[in-house]
Design a protein around this motif. Structure first.
Motif, PDB file in Angstrom:
ATOM      1  N   GLU A 257      31.166  49.719  37.661  1.00 15.70           N
ATOM      2  CA  GLU A 257      30.598  48.440  38.092  1.00 15.70           C
ATOM      3  C   GLU A 257      31.639  47.325  37.983  1.00 15.70           C
ATOM      4  OE1 GLU A 257      26.405  46.152  37.475  1.00 15.70           O
ATOM      5  OE2 GLU A 257      27.472  46.705  35.624  1.00 15.70           O
ATOM      6  N   ILE A 258      32.391  47.333  36.880  1.00 18.37           N
ATOM      7  CA  ILE A 258      33.447  46.326  36.706  1.00 18.37           C
ATOM      8  C   ILE A 258      34.466  46.430  37.837  1.00 18.37           C
ATOM      9  CG2 ILE A 258      35.439  45.718  35.263  1.00 18.37           C
ATOM     10  CD1 ILE A 258      33.630  46.458  32.825  1.00 18.37           C
ATOM     11  N   PHE A 259      34.861  47.659  38.182  1.00 16.74           N
ATOM     12  CA  PHE A 259      35.774  47.842  39.309  1.00 16.74           C
ATOM     13  C   PHE A 259      35.181  47.270  40.596  1.00 16.74           C
ATOM     14  CE2 PHE A 259      36.743  50.328  43.116  1.00 16.74           C
ATOM     15  CZ  PHE A 259      38.086  50.037  43.251  1.00 16.74           C
ATOM     16  N   GLN A 260      33.900  47.542  40.848  1.00 23.30           N
ATOM     17  CA  GLN A 260      33.252  47.050  42.066  1.00 23.30           C
ATOM     18  C   GLN A 260      33.218  45.522  42.101  1.00 23.30           C
ATOM     19  OE1 GLN A 260      29.540  49.170  41.812  1.00 23.30           O
ATOM     20  NE2 GLN A 260      30.500  51.127  42.340  1.00 23.30           N
ATOM     21  N   TRP A 261      33.050  44.880  40.937  1.00 25.57           N
ATOM     22  CA  TRP A 261      33.102  43.413  40.884  1.00 25.57           C
ATOM     23  C   TRP A 261      34.486  42.918  41.291  1.00 25.57           C
ATOM     24  CZ3 TRP A 261      30.619  43.169  35.335  1.00 25.57           C
ATOM     25  CH2 TRP A 261      29.237  43.357  35.444  1.00 25.57           C
ATOM     26  N   TYR A 262      35.521  43.508  40.686  1.00 23.43           N
ATOM     27  CA  TYR A 262      36.885  43.125  41.052  1.00 23.43           C
ATOM     28  C   TYR A 262      37.112  43.307  42.553  1.00 23.43           C
ATOM     29  CZ  TYR A 262      38.878  42.603  36.326  1.00 23.43           C
ATOM     30  OH  TYR A 262      39.199  42.183  35.066  1.00 23.43           O
ATOM     31  N   GLN A 263      36.692  44.435  43.060  1.00 19.53           N
ATOM     32  CA  GLN A 263      36.910  44.748  44.465  1.00 19.53           C
ATOM     33  C   GLN A 263      36.204  43.736  45.370  1.00 19.53           C
ATOM     34  OE1 GLN A 263      35.324  48.551  45.960  1.00 19.53           O
ATOM     35  NE2 GLN A 263      37.383  49.000  46.701  1.00 19.53           N
ATOM     36  N   SER A 264      34.991  43.366  45.006  1.00 18.16           N
ATOM     37  CA  SER A 264      34.244  42.426  45.845  1.00 18.16           C
ATOM     38  C   SER A 264      34.849  41.026  45.789  1.00 18.16           C
ATOM     39  CB  SER A 264      32.775  42.391  45.422  1.00 18.16           C
ATOM     40  OG  SER A 264      32.634  41.879  44.102  1.00 18.16           O
ATOM     41  N   PHE A 265      35.309  40.599  44.612  1.00 18.98           N
ATOM     42  CA  PHE A 265      35.878  39.254  44.480  1.00 18.98           C
ATOM     43  C   PHE A 265      37.250  39.130  45.126  1.00 18.98           C
ATOM     44  CE2 PHE A 265      33.130  38.798  40.499  1.00 18.98           C
ATOM     45  CZ  PHE A 265      32.200  37.971  41.135  1.00 18.98           C
ATOM     46  N   GLU A 354      30.592  37.364  35.173  1.00 17.24           N
ATOM     47  CA  GLU A 354      31.210  36.040  35.081  1.00 17.24           C
ATOM     48  C   GLU A 354      32.638  36.140  34.554  1.00 17.24           C
ATOM     49  OE1 GLU A 354      27.151  35.717  35.776  1.00 17.24           O
ATOM     50  OE2 GLU A 354      28.086  36.756  34.058  1.00 17.24           O
ATOM     51  N   ASP A 355      32.872  37.048  33.597  1.00 19.24           N
ATOM     52  CA  ASP A 355      34.227  37.277  33.095  1.00 19.24           C
ATOM     53  C   ASP A 355      35.148  37.734  34.225  1.00 19.24           C
ATOM     54  OD1 ASP A 355      33.565  36.698  30.417  1.00 19.24           O
ATOM     55  OD2 ASP A 355      32.971  38.771  30.025  1.00 19.24           O
ATOM     56  N   VAL A 356      34.662  38.688  35.018  1.00 23.75           N
ATOM     57  CA  VAL A 356      35.460  39.220  36.117  1.00 23.75           C
ATOM     58  C   VAL A 356      35.714  38.138  37.165  1.00 23.75           C
ATOM     59  CG1 VAL A 356      35.539  40.934  37.972  1.00 23.75           C
ATOM     60  CG2 VAL A 356      34.681  41.591  35.716  1.00 23.75           C
ATOM     61  N   ALA A 357      34.701  37.335  37.455  1.00 27.93           N
ATOM     62  CA  ALA A 357      34.862  36.254  38.425  1.00 27.93           C
ATOM     63  C   ALA A 357      35.929  35.266  37.968  1.00 27.93           C
ATOM     64  CB  ALA A 357      33.531  35.535  38.628  1.00 27.93           C
ATOM     65  N   VAL A 362      41.655  33.210  38.507  1.00 27.42           N
ATOM     66  CA  VAL A 362      43.015  33.021  38.016  1.00 27.42           C
ATOM     67  C   VAL A 362      44.018  33.759  38.895  1.00 27.42           C
ATOM     68  CG1 VAL A 362      44.594  33.456  36.076  1.00 27.42           C
ATOM     69  CG2 VAL A 362      42.267  32.632  35.631  1.00 27.42           C
ATOM     70  N   ILE A 363      43.671  34.975  39.284  1.00 27.91           N
ATOM     71  CA  ILE A 363      44.558  35.751  40.166  1.00 27.91           C
ATOM     72  C   ILE A 363      44.772  35.010  41.486  1.00 27.91           C
ATOM     73  CG2 ILE A 363      44.753  37.879  41.512  1.00 27.91           C
ATOM     74  CD1 ILE A 363      43.294  39.311  39.189  1.00 27.91           C
ATOM     75  N   LYS A 364      43.690  34.552  42.088  1.00 25.98           N
ATOM     76  CA  LYS A 364      43.787  33.863  43.387  1.00 25.98           C
ATOM     77  C   LYS A 364      44.636  32.591  43.291  1.00 25.98           C
ATOM     78  CE  LYS A 364      39.351  35.526  45.214  1.00 25.98           C
ATOM     79  NZ  LYS A 364      37.982  35.144  45.609  1.00 25.98           N
ATOM     80  N   GLU A 365      44.487  31.881  42.171  1.00 25.58           N
ATOM     81  CA  GLU A 365      45.230  30.630  41.990  1.00 25.58           C
ATOM     82  C   GLU A 365      46.731  30.848  41.808  1.00 25.58           C
ATOM     83  OE1 GLU A 365      43.351  28.999  38.590  1.00 25.58           O
ATOM     84  OE2 GLU A 365      41.454  28.567  39.636  1.00 25.58           O
ATOM     85  N   ASN A 366      47.132  32.082  41.493  1.00 29.04           N
ATOM     86  CA  ASN A 366      48.532  32.349  41.180  1.00 29.04           C
ATOM     87  C   ASN A 366      49.203  33.325  42.151  1.00 29.04           C
ATOM     88  OD1 ASN A 366      49.327  31.079  38.352  1.00 29.04           O
ATOM     89  ND2 ASN A 366      47.181  31.694  38.251  1.00 29.04           N
ATOM     90  N   LEU A 367      48.571  33.559  43.275  1.00 32.51           N
ATOM     91  CA  LEU A 367      49.200  34.396  44.283  1.00 32.51           C
ATOM     92  C   LEU A 367      50.359  33.663  44.912  1.00 32.51           C
ATOM     93  CD1 LEU A 367      46.017  35.849  46.032  1.00 32.51           C
ATOM     94  CD2 LEU A 367      47.569  37.065  44.485  1.00 32.51           C
TER      95      LEU A 367
END
Length: 368
Positions: A257-265, A354-357, A362-367
């Motif tokens: 499920e955690i992987f699926q959250w990362y993938q969707s975000f 919410e943690d994953v989001a 943070v990832i998106k802000e630092n690409l």
């Protein structure tokens, strides 16, 4: 600062203390007792393997497998190059020679095609292969097992990271001559430290048990014809393992499920590619692993650390390690790209959506 989010933190089931209390009441604290046997049986029941041996670590399990199979000085042992060093250290313990095989893009695990090409062209026949199911994701294990069978080499599955993963509904760790699991502190289940050796061959497991208990001959006094090791798991740690096994499917479901959250975000980020899952397999997604085509992963790692989130580079391939500078390597360098551009993201089963989001923001802000 908020509480640190770890890569893969221990997550207790709730019954660990109850079972440890029973161990203390029995006073069987040493490497024997009912919970060692219960833990071994729980692994057999869950993975549908015939025999299991609870040990001090996954590395100890690999070492015993090599010893039982007669791997010794000068023998060649094939291994995944894209792995943790614990997968291959035991080759050196036996004074054997590691030969590293590259991964493929379809699985990020050892390439069945390259394995077969090497075996068809090599001048010296290897004795065994140690295949790692990396980050909890199954290698193309049916093809790899068939290749090993055709070429007459032993197969040891390092399923340290992949308890709960399957290929065609069969558990990783049960396709080869031996399989091993790890219960180190960051694994999907943990006993704080420990491992398990499994095999269909009862005689091999009994021989491994003999070596793991100092190779004591069956006399009332201490008689030794061979050297052994102190490799057995304690009853205390096994009690933790029994409690952890009660929630193994819940842990696999949450990791996925955690992987699926990362993938969707992160699905709209073209430069990001996640570790793939082979058709007809179910990975346990122990760690969510990805790579960036353009962005420096170290930049992302530092940004995450600044908000108290742990991340980690993908494994540095074994053929690039100074320790193995003279070892044979067969491949095209694919794992070097993964190492240079890849990252493991926090995947603790206590995490929320919410943690994953937040991590994805943070990832998106630092690409780049």
């Amino acid at each position: 600062m908020s509480k640190r989010i770890f890569l893969s933190a221990p997550h207790m089931s709730g019954n660990e203390l109850k079972y440890i209390q029973k161990v203390f009441e029995s006073n069987y604290i040493a490497p024997l007792g009912e919970y060692v046997e219960k833990f071994e049986q729980s692994i057999c029941d869950y993975t549908a393997t015939q025999n299991a041996l609870a040990l001090s670590s996954g590395t100890a399990a690999i070492h015993l497998a090599l010893r039982v199979l007669g791997i010794g000085s000068g023998d060649d042992v094939l291994a995944s190059t894209f792995t943790f060093i614990g997968s291959v250290n035991a080759i050196l313990y036996q004074n054997a020679n590691p030969v590293f095989i590259e991964s493929d893009a379809a699985s990020w695990n050892l390439s069945a095609a390259l394995l077969n090409k090497y075996l068809l062209s090599c001048k010296k026949k290897p004795k065994a292969l140690i295949i790692t199911h990396l980050y909890g994701m199954s290698a193309d294990i049916e093809k790899i097992a068939e290749i090993c069978r055709l070429h007459g080499i032993y197969l040891i599955e390092d399923a340290a990271e992949s308890l709960g993963a399957t290929f065609n509904d069969k558990h990783t760790g049960t396709f080869g001559d031996f399989g091993i699991y790890s219960f180190n502190g960051n694994k999907i289940l943990t006993t704080s430290g420990g491992g398990m050796l499994v095999s269909k061959n009862r005689e091999w497991i009994e021989k491994a048990k003999f070596y793991a208990t100092q190779a004591k001959e069956p006399y009332i006094h201490y008689e030794h014809k061979e050297y052994g090791y102190n490799y057995r798991m304690s009853n205390v740690l096994a009690a933790i393992g029994v409690a952890q096994m009660e929630v193994i499917e819940e842990r696999v479901a949450k990791k996925r499920e955690i992987f699926q959250w990362y993938q969707s975000f992160l699905s709209d980020i073209e430069e990001i590619a996640f570790m793939p899952e082979l058709q007809n397999s179910r990975g346990n997604r122990w760690l969510t692993a990805l790579y960036f085509e353009k962005t420096d992963p170290e930049k992302i790692m530092h940004a995450l650390n600044n908000v108290n989130v742990e991340s980690r580079p993908l494994w540095k391939p074994m053929h690039l390690q100074p320790l193995f500078q003279d070892a044979l390597y067969y491949g095209d360098g694919f794992s070097e790209k993964l190492f240079e551009k890849g990252l493991c993201l926090a995947s603790s089963t206590t995490m929320s959506k919410e943690d994953v989001a937040m991590i994805c923001d943070v990832i998106k802000e630092n690409l780049q």
